[in-house]
Design a protein around this motif. Structure first.
Motif, mmCIF file in Angstrom:
data_model
loop_
_atom_site.group_PDB
_atom_site.id
_atom_site.type_symbol
_atom_site.label_atom_id
_atom_site.label_comp_id
_atom_site.label_asym_id
_atom_site.label_seq_id
_atom_site.Cartn_x
_atom_site.Cartn_y
_atom_site.Cartn_z
ATOM 1 N N VAL A 192 -69.630 122.753 21.131
ATOM 2 C CA VAL A 192 -68.997 121.855 22.094
ATOM 3 C C VAL A 192 -68.844 120.458 21.502
ATOM 4 O O VAL A 192 -67.809 119.801 21.677
ATOM 5 N N ALA A 193 -69.866 119.990 20.792
ATOM 6 C CA ALA A 193 -69.783 118.670 20.169
ATOM 7 C C ALA A 193 -68.638 118.610 19.167
ATOM 8 O O ALA A 193 -67.900 117.609 19.093
ATOM 9 N N GLN A 194 -68.453 119.683 18.396
ATOM 10 C CA GLN A 194 -67.339 119.727 17.434
ATOM 11 C C GLN A 194 -65.999 119.628 18.146
ATOM 12 O O GLN A 194 -65.102 118.882 17.733
ATOM 13 N N ALA A 195 -65.835 120.363 19.244
ATOM 14 C CA ALA A 195 -64.568 120.353 19.968
ATOM 15 C C ALA A 195 -64.287 118.983 20.575
ATOM 16 O O ALA A 195 -63.159 118.477 20.504
ATOM 17 N N ILE A 196 -65.309 118.378 21.178
ATOM 18 C CA ILE A 196 -65.116 117.067 21.792
ATOM 19 C C ILE A 196 -64.806 116.022 20.734
ATOM 20 O O ILE A 196 -63.941 115.153 20.930
ATOM 21 N N TRP A 197 -65.480 116.122 19.602
ATOM 22 C CA TRP A 197 -65.206 115.201 18.493
ATOM 23 C C TRP A 197 -63.746 115.315 18.049
ATOM 24 O O TRP A 197 -63.035 114.311 17.936
ATOM 25 N N GLY A 198 -63.293 116.540 17.808
ATOM 26 C CA GLY A 198 -61.921 116.742 17.344
ATOM 27 C C GLY A 198 -60.885 116.319 18.374
ATOM 28 O O GLY A 198 -59.873 115.685 18.035
ATOM 29 N N MET A 199 -61.120 116.667 19.643
ATOM 30 C CA MET A 199 -60.167 116.308 20.691
ATOM 31 C C MET A 199 -60.138 114.803 20.922
ATOM 32 O O MET A 199 -59.074 114.220 21.155
ATOM 33 N N SER A 200 -61.296 114.158 20.865
ATOM 34 C CA SER A 200 -61.337 112.723 21.138
ATOM 35 C C SER A 200 -60.611 111.928 20.057
ATOM 36 O O SER A 200 -59.952 110.926 20.358
ATOM 37 N N VAL A 201 -60.716 112.372 18.806
ATOM 38 C CA VAL A 201 -60.023 111.670 17.720
ATOM 39 C C VAL A 201 -58.519 111.686 17.943
ATOM 40 O O VAL A 201 -57.820 110.682 17.716
ATOM 41 N N LYS A 202 -57.991 112.825 18.411
ATOM 42 C CA LYS A 202 -56.546 112.966 18.574
ATOM 43 C C LYS A 202 -56.041 112.519 19.938
ATOM 44 O O LYS A 202 -54.921 112.037 20.062
ATOM 45 N N LEU A 203 -56.849 112.688 20.969
ATOM 46 C CA LEU A 203 -56.378 112.406 22.327
ATOM 47 C C LEU A 203 -56.844 111.062 22.853
ATOM 48 O O LEU A 203 -56.320 110.591 23.866
ATOM 49 N N CYS A 204 -57.810 110.440 22.192
ATOM 50 C CA CYS A 204 -58.293 109.115 22.619
ATOM 51 C C CYS A 204 -58.322 108.159 21.416
ATOM 52 O O CYS A 204 -59.390 107.650 21.035
ATOM 53 N N PRO A 205 -57.159 107.883 20.820
ATOM 54 C CA PRO A 205 -57.143 107.071 19.600
ATOM 55 C C PRO A 205 -57.142 105.565 19.856
ATOM 56 O O PRO A 205 -57.160 104.797 18.898
ATOM 57 N N ASP A 206 -57.083 105.123 21.100
ATOM 58 C CA ASP A 206 -57.025 103.693 21.391
ATOM 59 C C ASP A 206 -58.038 103.347 22.469
ATOM 60 O O ASP A 206 -58.612 104.224 23.129
ATOM 61 N N LYS A 207 -58.247 102.029 22.654
ATOM 62 C CA LYS A 207 -59.302 101.582 23.577
ATOM 63 C C LYS A 207 -58.999 101.961 25.026
ATOM 64 O O LYS A 207 -59.936 102.192 25.817
ATOM 65 N N GLU A 208 -57.698 102.018 25.400
ATOM 66 C CA GLU A 208 -57.364 102.376 26.772
ATOM 67 C C GLU A 208 -57.820 103.794 27.099
ATOM 68 O O GLU A 208 -58.466 104.042 28.132
ATOM 69 N N ARG A 209 -57.485 104.736 26.226
ATOM 70 C CA ARG A 209 -57.836 106.131 26.504
ATOM 71 C C ARG A 209 -59.318 106.408 26.291
ATOM 72 O O ARG A 209 -59.902 107.252 26.980
ATOM 73 N N ILE A 210 -59.945 105.681 25.366
ATOM 74 C CA ILE A 210 -61.401 105.803 25.225
ATOM 75 C C ILE A 210 -62.089 105.348 26.506
ATOM 76 O O ILE A 210 -63.043 105.968 26.991
ATOM 77 N N THR A 211 -61.578 104.263 27.096
ATOM 78 C CA THR A 211 -62.140 103.766 28.351
ATOM 79 C C THR A 211 -61.950 104.779 29.473
ATOM 80 O O THR A 211 -62.862 105.026 30.277
ATOM 81 N N MET A 212 -60.748 105.382 29.553
ATOM 82 C CA MET A 212 -60.493 106.410 30.575
ATOM 83 C C MET A 212 -61.458 107.577 30.411
ATOM 84 O O MET A 212 -62.000 108.098 31.402
ATOM 85 N N ALA A 213 -61.664 108.014 29.181
ATOM 86 C CA ALA A 213 -62.583 109.124 28.931
ATOM 87 C C ALA A 213 -64.006 108.754 29.348
ATOM 88 O O ALA A 213 -64.718 109.548 29.972
ATOM 89 N N GLY A 214 -64.427 107.528 29.008
ATOM 90 C CA GLY A 214 -65.769 107.096 29.368
ATOM 91 C C GLY A 214 -65.974 107.024 30.870
ATOM 92 O O GLY A 214 -67.001 107.491 31.402
ATOM 93 N N LEU A 215 -64.993 106.458 31.589
ATOM 94 C CA LEU A 215 -65.106 106.378 33.053
ATOM 95 C C LEU A 215 -65.106 107.768 33.683
ATOM 96 O O LEU A 215 -65.833 108.030 34.653
ATOM 97 N N SER A 216 -64.279 108.664 33.145
ATOM 98 C CA SER A 216 -64.252 110.037 33.668
ATOM 99 C C SER A 216 -65.598 110.712 33.476
ATOM 100 O O SER A 216 -66.099 111.416 34.378
ATOM 101 N N CYS A 217 -66.200 110.510 32.309
ATOM 102 C CA CYS A 217 -67.518 111.088 32.033
ATOM 103 C C CYS A 217 -68.553 110.566 33.023
ATOM 104 O O CYS A 217 -69.367 111.333 33.552
ATOM 105 N N VAL A 218 -68.528 109.262 33.288
ATOM 106 C CA VAL A 218 -69.479 108.664 34.230
ATOM 107 C C VAL A 218 -69.310 109.260 35.627
ATOM 108 O O VAL A 218 -70.291 109.627 36.295
#
Length: 391
Positions: A122-148
Motif C-alpha cells: 500500500v505504501a508503494q502504491a500511495i507513493w507512486g500515485m502521490s508523485v503523479k497525482l499530487c505534484p503541487d502544493k494545492e493537490r498535496i494540501t487537498m490530499a492531506g485534508l482528505s486524509c484528516v
C-alpha cells in the motif's frame, strides 16, 4: 479469446496472492496493470478508483471488473471477477463445510507477515500515485485534508463526501494546471446499454422482495437479502458486516458463533472480503446451503457491482470529456490519494505493524518493491515464507 484467458489468469494469480483488504487490492492492481502491463494509464486508473469509491459495493472488485471490461468487454469483466474471487470463495465454502480449518488456525506466523507485507504494498502504491497525482502544493494540501477528514470521521459516507469536496476544490483552485491528461478507457458499452443495466439494478431492488414474497421461495428471499446488501453498502467489505449479520443471525439462518468464526476465516484468505457471503450461504441452516447456497449468495452479493459498473462507465467516459469535469477529476484524484493514505494508517498499518520486527520487514519489502522493482507477488510469497519460519 486470447485476451480473456490473459485476463483470467492474471486476476487468478492476484486472487491467490492479494492479501490485506481492499486498499491493498487497489495497490496490487496499480502495480500490475499501471506499472507492469500498461493496460491503463495513471490518471485513467485514478479516475476509475475514484468512481468505484463513490459507488456502493466492493470498490476493489468493481475496479477489477472495470479493468476486465476495458481489456476484454463484458466477458473480460466476468473473467476478471472469476479469477479474483474464486480462490477465496472456494476456501471459505470448504471452511464452512468443515473440510478445512486452515483459515482459522493460520492466525499466526505467515498470516501476520502477510499483513506486514500489505503495509509495504500500500505504501508503494500511495507513493507512486502521490508523485503523479499530487505534484503541487494545492493537490498535496487537498490530499492531506482528505486524509484528516476520513481519519477523524471514518465511514463510507465520509469518503463519498470527501470525493465530492475534492471535485469542487478542483474546479475552484486547479484551473491553472496546464496539462490535463485523460486517455479514454476502451468501454464497449453504449449509453443505452448503461441505462439498461441501471434500470435492471433498480428493478431488482424493488422487484425481488415482491416476487420472493409472492412465491414464498427461500432461494429468492436469500438472493434478495444478499443482493440488497451488495447494492446499498458504502465503504466495502468491513462495512457490509452489520448488514449481513442483520440478514442471517436474527432470522436463524446462521448462528452468531458461526457468523463470527466465518468472519475470522475471511480475514485469513486473499481476495475480496465480500466472498464472506459464500461462507454464509454454505453454512445456512435452511436450504439452499452447501455449495449451491454458497454460490447463490456469492453471485447475489456481487451482481450489483456488475450492474453499477456496466451502468455508470458509459456515462462516466462522456463526463470526463467536459473541461470542468477534468478539473474536478484532478481534485478528486488528490482526494483519493488522501483517502488511501487514511486507510494506510487504519486498518493497514495498525493491524500490520505491532513490533520493531514488523517495521523492519515492512521496510525491506518497501525497498524491494520500489527500488529493486520486485513484482508484488514475489514479495508476498517471500513474506509468507519468512513469517512461517520466524514469526
Amino acid at each position: 479469446m486470447k485476451n480473456l484467458f490473459e485476463v483470467f489468469w492474471v486476476f487468478l494469480r492476484l486472487g491467490c496472492t492479494s492479501f490485506g483488504g481492499p486498499v491493498a487490492h487497489l495497490s496490487y492492481f496499480h502495480d500490475e496493470f499501471v506499472n507492469r502491463r500498461k493496460w491503463i494509464e495513471e490518471h485513467a486508473y485514478a479516475d476509475l478508483v475514484a468512481l468505484c469509491q463513490f459507488l456502493p459495493g466492493p470498490a476493489s472488485s468493481q475496479v477489477g471488473i472495470a479493468l476486465g471490461l476495458n481489456r476484454g468487454g463484458i466477458l473480460g469483466a466476468l473473467a476478471a471477477w472469476l479469477g479474483f474471487t474464486l480462490p477465496s470463495a472456494i476456501l471459505l465454502i470448504l471452511f464452512g463445510l468443515g473440510i478445512s480449518d486452515f483459515a482459522v488456525s493460520a492466525d499466526i506466523g505467515w498470516l501476520h507477515a502477510l499483513k506486514v507485507i500489505a503495509v509495504a504494498v500500500v505504501a508503494q502504491a500511495i507513493w507512486g500515485m502521490s508523485v503523479k497525482l499530487c505534484p503541487d502544493k494545492e493537490r498535496i494540501t487537498m490530499a492531506g485534508l482528505s486524509c484528516v477528514l476520513v481519519s477523524l470521521l471514518p465511514g463510507g459516507w465520509m469518503q463519498v463526501g470527501v470525493i465530492v469536496l475534492g471535485g469542487l476544490a478542483g474546479i475552484l483552485f486547479l484551473r491553472k494546471i496546464p496539462t490535463l491528461p485523460s486517455r479514454p478507457l476502451d468501454i464497449r458499452l453504449s449509453k443505452k446499454w448503461g441505462a439498461f443495466f441501471l434500470t435492471l439494478l433498480v428493478g431488482l431492488l424493488f422487484g425481488l422482495p415482491i416476487v420472493a414474497a409472492a412465491l414464498n421461495s427461500s432461494s429468492l428471499k436469500m438472493f434478495d437479502g444478499f443482493f440488497r446488501a451488495g447494492a446499498l453498502v458504502f465503504g466495502g467489505g468491513h462495512v457490509v458486516l452489520p448488514l449481513l449479520q442483520a440478514q442471517v443471525v436474527p432470522t436463524g439462518l446462521v448462528s452468531n458463533n458461526l457468523f463470527m468464526a466465518g468472519y475470522g476465516a475471511a480475514q485469513a484468505v486473499p481476495g475480496p472480503l465480500f466472498t464472506f457471503t459464500s461462507y454464509l450461504g454454505a453454512v445456512s441452516s435452511q436450504a439452499p446451503n452447501g455449495w449451491s447456497g454458497g454460490l447463490l449468495c456469492l453471485c447475489a452479493a456481487f451482481l450489483p457491482a456488475f450492474l453499477l459498473v456496466f451502468g455508470t462507465l458509459p456515462y462516466w467516459e462522456k463526463l470526463r470529456d467536459f473541461k470542468n469535469m477534468r478539473y474536478a477529476m484532478l481534485g478528486v484524484n488528490a482526494s483519493v490519494v488522501g483517502i488511501l493514505l487514511g486507510a494506510f494508517y487504519h486498518p493497514v498499518w495498525t493491524s500490520g505493524i505491532v513490533s520493531a520486527k514488523d517495521f523492519c520487514l515492512a521496510i525491506a519489502a518497501f525497498v524491494a518493491l520500489v527500488f529493486w522493482r520486485a513484482p508484488s507477488w514475489s514479495v508476498v510469497l517471500a513474506g509468507a515464507v519468512l513469517g512461517a519460519l520466524f514469526w
